[in-house]
Motif scaffolding. Structure first.
Motif, mmCIF file in Angstrom:
data_model
loop_
_atom_site.group_PDB
_atom_site.id
_atom_site.type_symbol
_atom_site.label_atom_id
_atom_site.label_comp_id
_atom_site.label_asym_id
_atom_site.label_seq_id
_atom_site.Cartn_x
_atom_site.Cartn_y
_atom_site.Cartn_z
ATOM 1 N N ASN A 34 0.779 -1.225 0.000
ATOM 2 C CA ASN A 34 0.000 0.000 0.000
ATOM 3 C C ASN A 34 0.816 1.282 0.000
ATOM 4 O OD1 ASN A 34 -2.687 -0.095 -0.323
ATOM 5 N ND2 ASN A 34 -3.132 -0.781 1.759
ATOM 6 N N GLY A 35 2.050 1.182 0.375
ATOM 7 C CA GLY A 35 2.886 2.366 0.559
ATOM 8 C C GLY A 35 3.001 3.228 -0.688
ATOM 9 N N LYS A 36 3.251 4.496 -0.479
ATOM 10 C CA LYS A 36 3.353 5.457 -1.574
ATOM 11 C C LYS A 36 4.449 5.078 -2.554
ATOM 12 C CE LYS A 36 1.332 9.923 -0.767
ATOM 13 N NZ LYS A 36 1.455 11.216 -0.110
ATOM 14 N N GLN A 37 5.512 4.456 -2.019
ATOM 15 C CA GLN A 37 6.648 4.091 -2.870
ATOM 16 C C GLN A 37 6.281 3.013 -3.891
ATOM 17 O OE1 GLN A 37 6.213 3.385 0.288
ATOM 18 N NE2 GLN A 37 7.622 1.854 1.102
ATOM 19 N N TYR A 38 5.129 2.356 -3.706
ATOM 20 C CA TYR A 38 4.741 1.323 -4.671
ATOM 21 C C TYR A 38 3.831 1.865 -5.769
ATOM 22 C CZ TYR A 38 6.831 -1.702 -1.238
ATOM 23 O OH TYR A 38 7.722 -2.274 -0.376
ATOM 24 N N MET A 39 3.413 3.126 -5.580
ATOM 25 C CA MET A 39 2.507 3.744 -6.546
ATOM 26 C C MET A 39 3.057 3.667 -7.964
ATOM 27 S SD MET A 39 -0.334 5.819 -5.596
ATOM 28 C CE MET A 39 -0.105 7.451 -6.314
ATOM 29 N N GLU A 40 4.353 3.787 -8.119
ATOM 30 C CA GLU A 40 4.914 3.836 -9.463
ATOM 31 C C GLU A 40 4.834 2.488 -10.173
ATOM 32 O OE1 GLU A 40 9.653 3.451 -9.419
ATOM 33 O OE2 GLU A 40 8.932 5.212 -8.353
ATOM 34 N N SER A 41 4.614 1.412 -9.423
ATOM 35 C CA SER A 41 4.468 0.122 -10.104
ATOM 36 C C SER A 41 2.991 -0.161 -10.427
ATOM 37 C CB SER A 41 5.075 -1.012 -9.280
ATOM 38 O OG SER A 41 4.371 -1.162 -8.079
ATOM 39 N N ALA A 42 2.099 0.730 -9.982
ATOM 40 C CA ALA A 42 0.673 0.522 -10.253
ATOM 41 C C ALA A 42 0.331 0.427 -11.752
ATOM 42 C CB ALA A 42 -0.169 1.589 -9.564
ATOM 43 N N PRO A 43 0.903 1.310 -12.602
ATOM 44 C CA PRO A 43 0.469 1.294 -14.010
ATOM 45 C C PRO A 43 0.550 -0.071 -14.675
ATOM 46 C CG PRO A 43 1.785 3.241 -13.592
ATOM 47 C CD PRO A 43 1.853 2.395 -12.348
ATOM 48 N N LYS A 44 1.569 -0.854 -14.345
ATOM 49 C CA LYS A 44 1.668 -2.142 -15.028
ATOM 50 C C LYS A 44 0.563 -3.117 -14.616
ATOM 51 C CE LYS A 44 5.422 -4.019 -12.165
ATOM 52 N NZ LYS A 44 6.771 -4.566 -12.157
ATOM 53 N N TYR A 45 -0.057 -2.873 -13.469
ATOM 54 C CA TYR A 45 -1.175 -3.731 -13.066
ATOM 55 C C TYR A 45 -2.510 -3.192 -13.570
ATOM 56 C CZ TYR A 45 2.287 -5.993 -10.230
ATOM 57 O OH TYR A 45 3.408 -6.669 -9.845
ATOM 58 N N LEU A 46 -2.471 -2.018 -14.195
ATOM 59 C CA LEU A 46 -3.714 -1.418 -14.673
ATOM 60 C C LEU A 46 -3.861 -1.499 -16.187
ATOM 61 C CD1 LEU A 46 -3.686 1.711 -12.348
ATOM 62 C CD2 LEU A 46 -4.974 -0.408 -12.055
ATOM 63 N N ALA A 47 -2.780 -1.885 -16.872
ATOM 64 C CA ALA A 47 -2.809 -1.913 -18.332
ATOM 65 C C ALA A 47 -3.746 -3.009 -18.837
ATOM 66 C CB ALA A 47 -1.399 -2.142 -18.871
ATOM 67 N N PHE A 48 -3.612 -4.200 -18.286
ATOM 68 C CA PHE A 48 -4.489 -5.299 -18.697
ATOM 69 C C PHE A 48 -5.957 -4.952 -18.404
ATOM 70 C CE2 PHE A 48 -6.683 -9.284 -17.711
ATOM 71 C CZ PHE A 48 -6.443 -10.034 -18.848
ATOM 72 N N PRO A 49 -6.286 -4.475 -17.192
ATOM 73 C CA PRO A 49 -7.681 -4.075 -16.930
ATOM 74 C C PRO A 49 -8.206 -2.991 -17.862
ATOM 75 C CG PRO A 49 -6.492 -4.298 -14.869
ATOM 76 C CD PRO A 49 -5.474 -4.440 -15.959
ATOM 77 N N CYS A 50 -7.360 -2.023 -18.215
ATOM 78 C CA CYS A 50 -7.805 -0.983 -19.174
ATOM 79 C C CYS A 50 -8.143 -1.644 -20.512
ATOM 80 C CB CYS A 50 -6.715 0.052 -19.414
ATOM 81 S SG CYS A 50 -6.567 1.270 -18.100
ATOM 82 N N GLY A 51 -7.298 -2.583 -20.939
ATOM 83 C CA GLY A 51 -7.537 -3.298 -22.185
ATOM 84 C C GLY A 51 -8.823 -4.122 -22.130
ATOM 85 N N LEU A 52 -9.028 -4.799 -21.017
ATOM 86 C CA LEU A 52 -10.253 -5.590 -20.824
ATOM 87 C C LEU A 52 -11.482 -4.733 -21.074
ATOM 88 C CD1 LEU A 52 -10.090 -7.679 -17.474
ATOM 89 C CD2 LEU A 52 -10.220 -8.556 -19.809
ATOM 90 N N LEU A 53 -11.444 -3.560 -20.472
ATOM 91 C CA LEU A 53 -12.572 -2.633 -20.537
ATOM 92 C C LEU A 53 -12.777 -2.153 -21.977
ATOM 93 C CD1 LEU A 53 -14.374 -1.501 -18.354
ATOM 94 C CD2 LEU A 53 -12.657 0.216 -17.832
#
Lengths: 158, 158
Positions: free
Chosen positions: A107-126
């Motif tokens: 959850n830490g702020k320092q992990y925010m930058e790795s979020a995009p790679k977990y959101l690319a597949f969901p964006c594509g799904l949508l």
């Protein structure tokens, strides 16, 4: 439950595989994001066909979005979208306060930058699902505070 | 049902993505098979941890195999293995008469040659799961008549 983790684990490994396999290319970050998005797009296309094969035709765009926020989201992430907003001019914002793929990373702020790679597949799904329902759009995701996430859908009129 | 197709579609896209992304390399067939196998391995490792976290320790190797044939198979493929054989010298053969990932491709003999790419991930899953249960092995798969498939597990003693 078994099914659920099966998909989650496979998605995690897919992200890490594509991330690694692109690491030597220029703009590796963008490339891996775009590949994950395309895989998501094709999976989304297939899924929506299966999910809607016995559904009545949707009344309008908003009706389609409601289906996405409820049935589609629930089938994939085991919860509904928490909030749906629209400006009635072709922009829809779907907010998920505990987005599944973000709850799996710290959850830490320092992990925010790795979020995009977990959101690319969901964006594509949508985007894939909507495309098969006749709605052409651009989908982007934004994380303000983990694990909450906003997906913005911008309709592309012909 | 939704979950089930989610995993299936994602697996199909993974196979096709890896197949394409390796197509320019030498020995592309072997490389893509081995990459799919490694992804399967890591997913298998994660899955078995989740599946067995409340299980008692297995009595012996055969007991472990029975768990794999029943619970593990059922969680992933929605059916049990149809037949388990062993020579009692470290070789186990698991036969599935309607292997899920082969029922999704056409049955004709001309499609047999595309079967291996759909069996690499499952072989890895099996090897990863067994590895986390303390059983080191080599797993291979063989198709005699679609969609039946035999997985051979050869135990590697230290």
């Amino acid at each position: 439950m078994a099914d659920e983790v099966l998909f989650d684990f496979l998605h995690m490994e897919l992200v890490s595989y594509i991330h690694q396999s692109c690491s030597k290319e220029e703009n590796s970050k963008d490339i891996s994001i775009s590949r994950l998005e395309s895989i998501g797009f094709r999976v989304g296309q297939s899924l929506i066909e299966r999910f809607t094969k016995d559904s009545a035709r949707f009344k309008d765009e908003l009706d389609t979005m409601k289906f996405i926020c409820k049935e589609f989201w629930n089938a994939i992430y085991k919860k509904q979208v928490d909030n749906l907003r629209t400006n009635h001019q072709g922009v829809y914002v779907l907010q998920d306060n505990r987005f599944k793929f973000l709850t799996q990373i710290s959850n830490g702020k320092q992990y925010m930058e790795s979020a995009p790679k977990y959101l690319a597949f969901p964006c594509g799904l949508l985007r894939g699902a909507l495309s098969n329902l006749g709605v052409n759009c651009i989908v982007t995701a934004e994380v303000s505070a983990m694990p909450a996430c906003k997906f913005q859908i911008q309709i592309q009129r012909a």
